[in-house]
Write an enzyme that holds these catalytic residues in place. Structure first.
Site, PDB file in Angstrom:
ATOM      1  N   ASN A   1      -9.946  32.105 -10.157  1.00  0.00           N
ATOM      2  CA  ASN A   1      -9.810  31.641  -8.768  1.00  0.00           C
ATOM      3  C   ASN A   1      -9.024  30.341  -8.681  1.00  0.00           C
ATOM      4  O   ASN A   1      -9.269  29.527  -7.790  1.00  0.00           O
ATOM      5  CB  ASN A   1     -11.196  31.476  -8.125  1.00  0.00           C
TER       6      ASN A   1
ATOM      7  N   HIS B   1     -15.406  29.653 -13.675  1.00  0.00           N
ATOM      8  CA  HIS B   1     -15.528  30.726 -12.680  1.00  0.00           C
ATOM      9  C   HIS B   1     -14.821  30.363 -11.367  1.00  0.00           C
ATOM     10  O   HIS B   1     -14.102  31.182 -10.794  1.00  0.00           O
ATOM     11  CB  HIS B   1     -17.013  31.020 -12.432  1.00  0.00           C
TER      12      HIS B   1
ATOM     13  N   ASP C   1     -16.217  42.435 -18.499  1.00  0.00           N
ATOM     14  CA  ASP C   1     -16.198  41.176 -17.759  1.00  0.00           C
ATOM     15  C   ASP C   1     -17.592  40.863 -17.240  1.00  0.00           C
ATOM     16  O   ASP C   1     -18.172  41.634 -16.473  1.00  0.00           O
ATOM     17  CB  ASP C   1     -15.243  41.293 -16.566  1.00  0.00           C
TER      18      ASP C   1
ATOM     19  N   LYS D   1     -15.050  47.497 -11.162  1.00  0.00           N
ATOM     20  CA  LYS D   1     -16.480  47.713 -11.414  1.00  0.00           C
ATOM     21  C   LYS D   1     -16.793  49.158 -11.043  1.00  0.00           C
ATOM     22  O   LYS D   1     -16.341  49.652 -10.003  1.00  0.00           O
ATOM     23  CB  LYS D   1     -17.306  46.755 -10.557  1.00  0.00           C
TER      24      LYS D   1
ATOM     25  N   PRO E   1      -9.890  45.000  -8.037  1.00  0.00           N
ATOM     26  CA  PRO E   1      -8.582  45.672  -8.012  1.00  0.00           C
ATOM     27  C   PRO E   1      -8.558  46.886  -7.088  1.00  0.00           C
ATOM     28  O   PRO E   1      -7.478  47.355  -6.718  1.00  0.00           O
ATOM     29  CB  PRO E   1      -8.387  46.102  -9.479  1.00  0.00           C
ATOM     30  N   LEU E   2      -9.764  47.364  -6.708  1.00  0.00           N
ATOM     31  CA  LEU E   2      -9.827  48.493  -5.769  1.00  0.00           C
ATOM     32  C   LEU E   2     -10.049  47.981  -4.350  1.00  0.00           C
ATOM     33  O   LEU E   2     -10.328  48.765  -3.438  1.00  0.00           O
ATOM     34  CB  LEU E   2     -10.975  49.441  -6.177  1.00  0.00           C
TER      35      LEU E   2
ATOM     36  N   GLN F   1     -14.966  57.024 -15.667  1.00  0.00           N
ATOM     37  CA  GLN F   1     -13.933  57.859 -16.294  1.00  0.00           C
ATOM     38  C   GLN F   1     -12.631  57.813 -15.474  1.00  0.00           C
ATOM     39  O   GLN F   1     -11.543  57.649 -16.033  1.00  0.00           O
ATOM     40  CB  GLN F   1     -14.435  59.304 -16.414  1.00  0.00           C
TER      41      GLN F   1
ATOM     42  N   TYR G   1     -23.751  36.263 -13.024  1.00  0.00           N
ATOM     43  CA  TYR G   1     -24.073  37.668 -12.707  1.00  0.00           C
ATOM     44  C   TYR G   1     -25.493  38.040 -13.160  1.00  0.00           C
ATOM     45  O   TYR G   1     -25.997  39.107 -12.803  1.00  0.00           O
ATOM     46  CB  TYR G   1     -23.081  38.641 -13.367  1.00  0.00           C
TER      47      TYR G   1
END
Ligand code: NAP
Length: 271
Positions: free
Chosen positions: A136, A105, A42, A225, A183-184, A233, A47
């Site tokens: 978004n 975006h 992504d 990310k 997601p974290l 990993q 960026y």
């Protein structure tokens, strides 16, 4: 790698997010990710790392058709001519003839939306883009976009503290990919007691539990990310455990509509 099936397409369920990865750090992390087995990357015009992503793609010697590459049109490029020219710049930077997924975006001027989407469809017709989508877009705006164009995906902030029920409902109705960004929860997941308890029981890390909870939901892919090899990993090692219904329900109950990414130009969020 597990794949998500949407509209007949198979999308790698775990992708690598690259926001704030720039220069050599980006090149190295993406290359390392590809060597470890990531096949979904992504990036975004904003960026400033599309050329490093492209260099890593070429050094990894992975066949282009195996990869699923997403980029996003910057907020100042919604005007149809800019949609085309900026996407062509993205392709040059990536060193690829096409991207798999091109997203808006952030929502912009509502009057311009059909024209932006039309310009994106022309890029798709020309083979420069395989699928088009948005990011978004809250549920009502997502429905509006779907009235204008064959949207494939909505990429939204999605983690245990922000469960996105409305976007998921539209995704079920229209068979859309929901890509979970942050997601974290940018480091907040390990601070949560429930997440820590479940992780301990499974012998996994809280972040791995959050990623598994997400990809166990239909049509959901995740793009954590990571920059270190260890994190890269860990975020792939999601398939040697299962969450029970009771554990899933406990995580579902953590939803508190908490948004981490909420810039001044964000839309009015409906759920
Ligand atoms: P995130 O993926 O939730 O969190 C990234 C943070 O978690 C980094 O500090 C990373 O550290 C750390 N981390 C990664 N794996 C870990 C692990 N296994 N254990 C412990 N810590 C770990 O947040 P994000 O970067 O905001 O979101 C991910 C991607 O979503 C972005 O990179 C971008 O591609 C996309 N995104 C899109 C939008 C949009 O508007 N569409 C907005 C935000 C993000 P290290 O770097 O040190 O490994």
């Amino acid at each position: 790698m597990r794949y998500v099936s949407v509209q007949g397409e198979r999308v790698p369920a775990v992708g690598l997010g690259t926001w704030r990865l720039v220069g050599d750090d980006c090149r190295r992390a993406v290359l390392e990710g590809l060597e470890l087995g990531y096949r979904h990357i992504d990036t975004a015009q904003g960026y400033g790392n599309e050329s490093q992503v492209g260099e890593a793609m070429r050094s990894a010697l992975v066949a282009r058709e195996e990869l699923f590459i997403t980029t996003k049109i910057d907020n100042h490029n919604h005007e149809p001519k800019r949609v085309r020219s900026s996407t062509e710049e993205s392709l040059r930077a990536l060193g690829s003839e096409y991207v798999d997924l091109l997203l808006i975006h952030w929502p912009g001027d509502r009057q311009q939306l059909p024209f932006t989407l039309e310009a994106m469809q022309r890029l798709r017709d020309d083979g420069k883009v395989r699928f088009i989508g948005v990011s978004n877009f809250p549920p009502a705006l997502l429905r509006e976009a779907l009235r204008h164009a064959p949207v494939f995906c909505d990429q939204v902030e999605f983690h245990p503290f922000l469960a996105q029920p409305g976007v998921m409902e539209v995704a079920r109705e229209h068979d859309l990919l929901v890509t979970a960004y942050s997601p974290l929860a940018r480091g907040k997941v390990p601070q949560d007691t429930t997440m820590r308890q479940i992780a301990e029981r499974k012998g996994k890390a809280p972040g791995q539990v959050a990623l598994r909870w997400l990809i166990d939901q239909e049509r959901v892919a995740v793009i954590p990310k990571a920059s270190s090899r260890e994190h890269l990993q860990a975020n792939l090692d999601l398939f040697d455990f299962e969450l029970s219904d009771e554990e899933r329900e406990r995580i579902d109950a953590l939803d508190r509509a908490e948004r981490i990414i909420n810039p001044p130009f964000a839309p009015d969020w409906d759920r």
